[in-house]
Design a protein around this motif. Sequence first.
Motif, short mmCIF file in Angstrom:
data_model
loop_
_atom_site.label_atom_id
_atom_site.label_comp_id
_atom_site.label_asym_id
_atom_site.label_seq_id
_atom_site.Cartn_x
_atom_site.Cartn_y
_atom_site.Cartn_z
N TRP A 1 21.46 -17.85 23.71
CA TRP A 1 19.98 -17.82 23.72
C TRP A 1 19.40 -16.23 24.17
O TRP A 1 18.61 -15.85 23.65
CB TRP A 1 19.48 -18.74 24.87
N PHE B 1 12.84 -18.92 29.34
CA PHE B 1 14.03 -19.68 28.97
C PHE B 1 13.83 -21.22 29.57
O PHE B 1 14.35 -21.96 28.85
CB PHE B 1 15.37 -19.43 30.03
N TYR C 1 14.00 -24.40 27.03
CA TYR C 1 15.31 -24.52 26.62
C TYR C 1 15.80 -25.27 27.66
O TYR C 1 16.83 -26.24 27.38
CB TYR C 1 16.04 -23.22 26.08
#
Length: 231
Positions: free
Chosen positions: A188, A217, A220
């Motif tokens: 990622w 982030f 996710y």
Amino acid sequence: MIRKRKYGYPEKTSFRISGQTKWPKGRSEVPERRLWVDGIELIPDFGHQLRPNFPNIFSWGCSFGESTAVTALTIGLFMIGDPRTAINLYPSFELYLLHGWEDNFDRQMDLSRFFNRSKPRLNLYLHSHYCPYLHVIMNEIDVYFDPNRELYTADLAYQFGKCFSLFENGVDQKRKAARKYTLGFRRWAFQNHLPSVVQHPSYTKLTSRIDEIMAEFSPYSRQCYFNEIRR
């Protein structure tokens, strides 16, 4: 009163811990809990001052949450006397020691094995940064200071993998889960042109950068969490 002690291990490792719970009628409200260590009553303010965003109440038993963390912080601060060490230890303390406590209990506990197993958390150069964007079991990010290079470092990918390994029971399963989610974070980060390991000579600037990355982030992370608890 919290007594200041030398950094690291506590002066002793055997403690008598007692707790009382008074439930309101109907048990639909938050219970009133009181806690004693070696006959000295503690108040949640001690742990709450280390993590002010947590609720200022005690909790223990089968469930984990921010109020349970306050209990772990308060007990750790009393036992060791150093705020930073109490913060470094509380996730382990909460996970391994508070689980299963009855509403009312009185027990003598020898914590020598716990402190021996927690040696990495007693590192003089370890700092634990609270990150509100990490949607997993714990919101703490380990930050290590290298005195030779005068540099702070946080491995975000490793932290993410370590958190999700807590969902597993066996050693092999924990290792596989840690590797899976560590690599997932690195992938990622690479796709979004962000670092998975953050370094900076300033602790304040480093933690600010950590929060920026973890805020991006967060979606996710949340999806990974929901995938795990639905298994």
